[in-house]
Design a protein around this motif. Structure first.
Motif, mmCIF file in Angstrom:
data_model
loop_
_atom_site.group_PDB
_atom_site.id
_atom_site.type_symbol
_atom_site.label_atom_id
_atom_site.label_comp_id
_atom_site.label_asym_id
_atom_site.label_seq_id
_atom_site.Cartn_x
_atom_site.Cartn_y
_atom_site.Cartn_z
ATOM 1 N N SER A 1 -2.382 4.672 -5.076
ATOM 2 C CA SER A 1 -1.295 4.657 -5.808
ATOM 3 C C SER A 1 -1.192 5.269 -7.065
ATOM 4 O O SER A 1 -0.110 5.730 -7.393
ATOM 5 N N TRP B 1 9.360 1.325 -3.908
ATOM 6 C CA TRP B 1 7.877 2.096 -3.616
ATOM 7 C C TRP B 1 7.127 0.924 -3.157
ATOM 8 O O TRP B 1 7.130 -0.143 -3.597
ATOM 9 N N SER B 2 6.312 1.174 -1.951
ATOM 10 C CA SER B 2 5.183 0.397 -1.532
ATOM 11 C C SER B 2 3.939 0.270 -2.382
ATOM 12 O O SER B 2 3.867 1.169 -3.158
ATOM 13 N N TYR B 3 3.255 -0.874 -2.301
ATOM 14 C CA TYR B 3 2.068 -1.018 -3.071
ATOM 15 C C TYR B 3 1.087 0.118 -2.758
ATOM 16 O O TYR B 3 0.459 0.554 -3.965
ATOM 17 N N GLN B 4 0.790 0.246 -1.595
ATOM 18 C CA GLN B 4 -0.271 1.118 -1.162
ATOM 19 C C GLN B 4 0.190 2.243 -0.317
ATOM 20 O O GLN B 4 0.732 1.965 0.506
#
Length: 354
Positions: A3, A26-29
């Motif tokens: 990230s 946005w995704s975390y990972q």
């Protein structure tokens, strides 16, 4: 990619008109979705369903992992923008450039934020049909050179060509691709990206092919002989003399997506896009349908047959198939085994036409 690296890229991301940072979730990972010869694809988030453009689409960062990939990505971003402007009605699902960074040469490495084309890889679909057909293919045959040895495509029983009636989905998808390419192949804008290896005269690729044929000689001499014969037929055909046409450049089965959307096919990875001889694109039709039926569908859509163009297309087909068989893939490129299977099946079909 972690990230922290994604955040560093996002910091310099320039969005295209019609997109807003506020619409990106946005995704975390980041999640690695694919790694090809030149680029990695990382899923990094999604556009809000209410976004003005491409609402709800998943987003991927396309990041080069070798120097050649940088040049290709710059060309891809430019080409997709031109397609949006000049060919918005093109009957193909394709990525939309949401934003990019590092596009100026001499600066930081380029990268692009693209929409993800939802669907199934055609290479996996065709390979599954080939494997199923291989179980009914019967015993292997011997050639004058002796027993056949295995190639990079894997065991012989998996690479039997089989009649196209045993591969109905491959045949159907080949027709869809033929129609889409017939629509794509229009005179290209003067400033459209140009490739040194796609859409060019066959003689410009002869030296590269010769080394690959020698490698194929060691594993499948009967196929190497077919490649030599078909390549020479292409060289003997009249060269292309028309306007440089807009080409995808690399419409192989792992760049094709079977979709459930308004267009039955999606075409991704426009890094090799160029303008030139359409036979360069049409060679890939023959990896889906070696019988030539898809080439006939293309000819009908374009208004008539071109025997010289078909000979050049077959030459491009054997050149592409040979490259797939003799070059080792990146271990992370999971589609290469399926592509090699398609390539082997096409060459086997050329060696033993039904």
């Amino acid at each position: 990619m972690d990230s922290a690296r994604r955040e560093a890229l996002v910091e310099h991301l320039v969005l295209r008109e019609g997109f807003s940072h506020a619409d990106i979730r946005w995704s975390y990972q980041p999640l690695l979705r694919g790694r090809g010869w030149d680029n990695e694809m990382w899923e990094v988030g999604q556009l809000d369903p209410g976004a003005a453009r491409c609402g709800g689409a998943r987003l991927v960062l396309r990041v080069p992992h070798r120097e050649m990939g940088e040049q290709l990505l710059r060309g891809e971003v430019r080409a997709l923008a031109q397609l949006d402007a000049h060919r918005p009605d093109l009957p193909l699902a394709r990525p939309v450039v949401v934003g990019s960074g590092g596009m100026q040469r001499g600066g930081r490495r380029p990268y692009a934020l693209l929409t993800w084309v939802e669907g199934d890889l055609v290479s996996a679909i065709v390979a599954a049909e080939l494997r199923e057909g291989g179980l009914r293919a019967g015993p292997r045959r011997e050639s004058a050179a002796g027993p056949r040895r295995e190639s990079a495509a894997g065991p012989r029983r998996e690479s039997a060509a089989g009649p196209m009636r045993e591969r109905p989905e491959a045949a159907r998808l080949a027709i869809e691709l033929a129609r889409a390419l017939a629509d794509l192949h229009r005179p290209a804008p003067e400033d459209y990206p140009r490739s040194a290896v796609r859409g060019v005269a066959l003689r410009e690729r002869t030296d590269a092919l010769q080394g690959e044929i020698l490698a194929l000689d060691a594993s499948a001499p009967h196929l190497a002989s077919v490649v030599r014969e078909i390549w020479q037929q292409g060289l003997d055909a009249a060269p292309y003399s028309g306007d440089p046409l807009l080409l995808h450049g690399d419409p192989h089965p792992a760049n094709l997506i079977r979709t459930d959307g308004p267009h039955p096919l999606g075409l991704i990875d426009w890094g090799d896009t160029t303008a030139g001889d359409p036979a360069s694109d049409l060679g890939w039709l023959l990896l889906l349908d070696p019988s030539g039926s898809a080439l006939s569908a293309y000819a009908r859509a374009r208004g008539g047959r071109d025997a010289d163009g078909e000979a050049r297309a077959r030459a491009w087909a054997v050149r592409c198939a040979t490259a797939m068989l003799v070059h080792e893939a990146d271990p992370a490129d999971t589609a290469h085994a399926d592509l090699a299977l398609c390539a082997r099946a096409a060459l086997e079909a050329f060696a033993s036409p039904w």
